[in-house]
Design an enzyme around this catalytic site. Structure first.
Site, mmCIF file in Angstrom:
data_model
loop_
_atom_site.group_PDB
_atom_site.id
_atom_site.type_symbol
_atom_site.label_atom_id
_atom_site.label_comp_id
_atom_site.label_asym_id
_atom_site.label_seq_id
_atom_site.Cartn_x
_atom_site.Cartn_y
_atom_site.Cartn_z
ATOM 1 N N CYS A 61 0.849 -1.194 0.000
ATOM 2 C CA CYS A 61 0.000 0.000 0.000
ATOM 3 C C CYS A 61 0.884 1.242 0.000
ATOM 4 C CB CYS A 61 -0.912 0.023 1.228
ATOM 5 S SG CYS A 61 -2.129 -1.310 1.247
ATOM 6 N N SER A 229 23.353 -17.127 -17.243
ATOM 7 C CA SER A 229 24.207 -17.863 -18.183
ATOM 8 C C SER A 229 24.380 -17.149 -19.515
ATOM 9 C CB SER A 229 23.627 -19.262 -18.423
ATOM 10 O OG SER A 229 22.314 -19.165 -18.942
ATOM 11 N N ILE A 314 17.813 -20.639 -23.313
ATOM 12 C CA ILE A 314 19.243 -20.328 -23.301
ATOM 13 C C ILE A 314 20.049 -21.358 -22.514
ATOM 14 C CG2 ILE A 314 19.027 -18.809 -21.284
ATOM 15 C CD1 ILE A 314 21.378 -18.262 -24.300
ATOM 16 N N ASN A 315 19.444 -21.963 -21.478
ATOM 17 C CA ASN A 315 20.175 -22.900 -20.623
ATOM 18 C C ASN A 315 20.280 -24.275 -21.265
ATOM 19 O OD1 ASN A 315 20.594 -20.920 -18.790
ATOM 20 N ND2 ASN A 315 19.237 -21.714 -17.226
ATOM 21 N N SER A 335 14.203 -16.391 -20.003
ATOM 22 C CA SER A 335 12.934 -16.344 -19.276
ATOM 23 C C SER A 335 12.328 -14.951 -19.292
ATOM 24 C CB SER A 335 13.140 -16.816 -17.832
ATOM 25 O OG SER A 335 14.258 -16.178 -17.256
ATOM 26 N N HIS A 434 10.651 -17.620 -10.632
ATOM 27 C CA HIS A 434 11.318 -17.788 -11.910
ATOM 28 C C HIS A 434 10.328 -18.413 -12.883
ATOM 29 C CE1 HIS A 434 14.317 -18.957 -14.890
ATOM 30 N NE2 HIS A 434 15.157 -18.139 -14.281
ATOM 31 N N GLU A 436 10.620 -20.754 -14.662
ATOM 32 C CA GLU A 436 10.773 -22.203 -14.754
ATOM 33 C C GLU A 436 10.080 -22.978 -13.632
ATOM 34 O OE1 GLU A 436 14.841 -23.587 -15.541
ATOM 35 O OE2 GLU A 436 15.378 -21.502 -15.847
#
Length: 649
Positions: A61, A229, A314-315, A335, A434, A436
């Site tokens: 708030c 990464s 990418i990973n 991500s 995340h 993932e």
């Protein structure tokens, strides 16, 4: 309780809230509706000073809001609330009047959608005030859960202020132990790196001891880089260009392999690259993309009668990217850009099919998010992507394909059990996740995002979100403590601590803090690299072996740690990158002992793909992504490739 009393209890919210709705519907115009709120505020008793404390604060708030609840002898909840803003006091009064007298179970059944009946309008319920209104409801629901007799979990926390770091719980203490590293260890690392001109590239998910020392050493030796990464290999190239003779990589094996390959492509084959262990430092996600099931998945994409695009996370290794691109036109994603990448592909290439992989959770979350987007108004969708509307998003959903056999063991830990615990005990906190994580945690963070209390994205997105919320808090004139649930790998806490303390120290605010909450499950696990469970142990449930052979055994005292049903997200593979290993490798570099580091060299990419080196071919999907990041469109070469392959199929 009599039947009549039960019926009265079941209808009490409708009755109380209905009378409030009539008050607002009896007037027209924002000024008149604001006056109704002010009258409700005037009638609301003020909280005594000793109740206007941080434990009763409603987070999120812009003004100060306090909520307190207690149970009466009949098992009904009695709420009190207050605010330093009169309009917000009026909103708090709505809840006090509507929810007081309900049982805890009835309070938990009240959904935010009911508030739309007030028809306050944007002139009265501004976006920030609307978020605060919803956060009040969540705070009251949390207190109802506590009064219902449920035992709410208390997760380990790390409180960060300008001058102090205060852990609560064994797991948090382990994280905090190395945030202020031993100066002697920092001196020793800086000495060996600078004397031998060694660069260090490390992932955010390193062990706290390693991150603490690296972060401190970074201030004295510029060739240390800690990141996601995506840019690790680029950083290694810059280190080589600056004169580093060797680069040590603290990450999983595909990261060191990428560094080796990119250095070779950049003409730095003479710069040595070293991993931190003789054994494999695996990655369940990267390995999933090299399994036969993924090859079959891409074969289906190649056989698609319509144009097809492979969006790869990418990973994954350069080998994966190169071989995939040889089968299907491929673009890399992170991500933080996957949603825009996919939406742009569907907008730019008519009738395209998009194949996402290998992260199953991330792919499923992407599909869930796009289904939610398809329910928004055309105006809201256009703000997300100007080429789309409800019809176009609904039409693309059947053409989005997700690989179903790839998971990161870290984010797999945020399962149903921990998500339920977070919802019950920390639903009113800031929630980060995340992209993932499994769907349960993703859904919690997405719901919080609607109230401006959550973020879903990359580790950098999470760090930026925390920094933005802290900035808001520091601009307000009153004390505050932001409680943030960390829905990603716990190693990220080092970067958070450094960012938060730098901001607080620069502002001079001693009365603002951030409390990081580590979600953990009751069933804890940890790793023991010195002892691998025997087959017999694995068979009777006394031991677990992760992909690649890394063992998992019952863990930290007090049940704090990680489990297969949810937990602290501490990657056992990343934790193989120890400070001892780093110092040992560095000590051998440039000496006769360097010959002993042969097993520490990353595997070289020697294959050729369509007449190109595997590293060169694997970089092409990354270059496509960088082109997309610059123009917000698929690069012309990628679009032409998509259409050309289909014409020649």
């Amino acid at each position: 309780m009599s039947i009549a009393t039960v019926a009265e209890a079941e209808t009490s919210f409708d009755t109380a809230f209905g009378s409030i709705v009539k008050d607002f519907q009896g007037v027209s115009g924002p000024k008149e509706r604001a006056n109704v709120l002010l009258k409700l505020a005037e009638a609301l008793p003020h909280m005594p000073a000793d109740m206007r404390v941080n434990d009763n604060r409603v987070m999120g708030c812009t003004s100060q809001v306090w909520v307190h609840a207690k149970m009466d002898s009949a098992g009904r909840v009695k709420y009190t609330a207050d605010s330093d803003s009169e309009l917000t006091r009026g909103l708090a009064a709505v809840f006090v009047k509507a929810l007081s007298g309900l049982t805890p179970e009835q309070v938990l059944q009240v959904e935010p959608e009911a508030l739309a009946e007030l028809q306050l309008g944007p002139a009265v319920l501004t976006p920030s005030r609307s978020n605060g209104f919803l956060n009040m409801l969540e705070a009251m629901r949390k207190r109802a859960r506590a009064l219902s007799g449920s035992v709410l979990p208390v997760f380990p926390t790390l409180r960060i202020s300008a001058a102090d770091i205060t852990p609560q719980g064994a797991f948090a203490e382990a994280q905090a132990q190395f945030l202020q590293p031993d100066p002697k260890q920092v001196d020793a690392l800086v000495k060996v790196l600078s004397e031998k001109k060694i660069g260090v590239v490390a992932h955010f998910y390193m062990d706290p001891e390693v991150q603490g020392v690296l972060s401190a050493a970074q201030e004295r030796w510029p060739h240390i880089h800690i990141s996601d990464s995506l840019v690790m290999a680029d950083s290694a190239v810059r280190m080589a260009e600056a004169g580093c003779k060797a680069v040590t990589v603290l990450g999983v094996d595909f990261m060191s392999e990428n560094v080796r390959a990119i250095l070779d492509e950049a003409g730095h084959k003479d710069v040595q690259v070293y991993r931190m262990a003789e054994a494999d430092i695996g990655c369940s996600l990267a390995e999933a993309a090299e399994a036969p099931a993924y090859t079959d998945y891409l074969a289906a994409a190649a056989d698609e009668s319509a144009p097809a695009l492979h969006v790869v996370y990418i990973n994954t290794s350069l080998r994966t990217k190169a071989l995939a691109h040889a089968q299907v036109p491929t673009i890399t994603c992170t991500s933080s850009n996957v949603v825009q990448t996919v939406l742009q592909a569907f907008a730019q290439v008519p009738d395209i099919h998009v194949y996402y992989g290998p992260d199953t959770y991330m792919g499923r979350n992407l599909a869930v998010m796009l289904r939610a987007v398809s329910q928004l108004s055309d105006e809201e969708i256009a703000a997300l992507h100007p080429a789309h509307n409800r019809a176009s998003v609904k039409a693309l959903l059947p053409r989005l394909h997700v690989f179903q056999e790839g998971t990161c063991i870290v984010h797999h830990l945020f399962g149903a059990e921990v998500s339920e615990m977070v919802k019950a005990a920390y639903g009113d906190a800031f929630l980060t996740a995340h992209f993932e994580v499994p769907g349960e945690m993703f859904a919690l963070a997405m719901e919080a995002k609607k109230r401006d209390m959550g973020v879903v994205g990359s580790t950098q997105n999470i760090l930026d979100f925390i920094a933005a919320k802290l900035k808001d808090a520091m601009e307000r004139p009153f004390p505050d403590t932001l409680q943030v649930v960390l829905g990603t790998e716990s190693g990220m806490v080092t970067a958070i601590v450094r960012k938060v303390q730098a901001m607080l120290q620069a502002s001079g605010r001693q009365d603002v803090a951030v409390e990081i909450v580590f979600p953990v499950a009751a069933e804890a696990i940890t790793t023991d690299n010195s002892a691998r469970p025997s087959p017999a142990q694995n068979g009777n449930g006394n031991g677990v072996v992760l992909p690649g052979g890394l063992p998992v055994v019952p863990g930290p005292a007090g049940g704090e740690g990680c489990s297969a049903e949810g937990g602290c997200a501490s990657c056992p593979y990343m934790k193989m990158n120890t400070l001892t290993a780093l110092m040992s490798v560095c000590a051998k570099v440039g000496t006769p002992g360097e010959a002993l580091l042969e097993a520490y060299r990353p595997r070289a990419y020697v294959e050729q793909v369509n007449g190109r080196s595997l590293a060169s071919a694997g970089c092409e999907p990354i270059l496509h992504m960088r082109g997309f990041q610059t123009t917000k469109k698929l690069p012309p070469a990628l679009e032409a490739d998509i259409l050309s392959r289909k014409r020649h199929a």
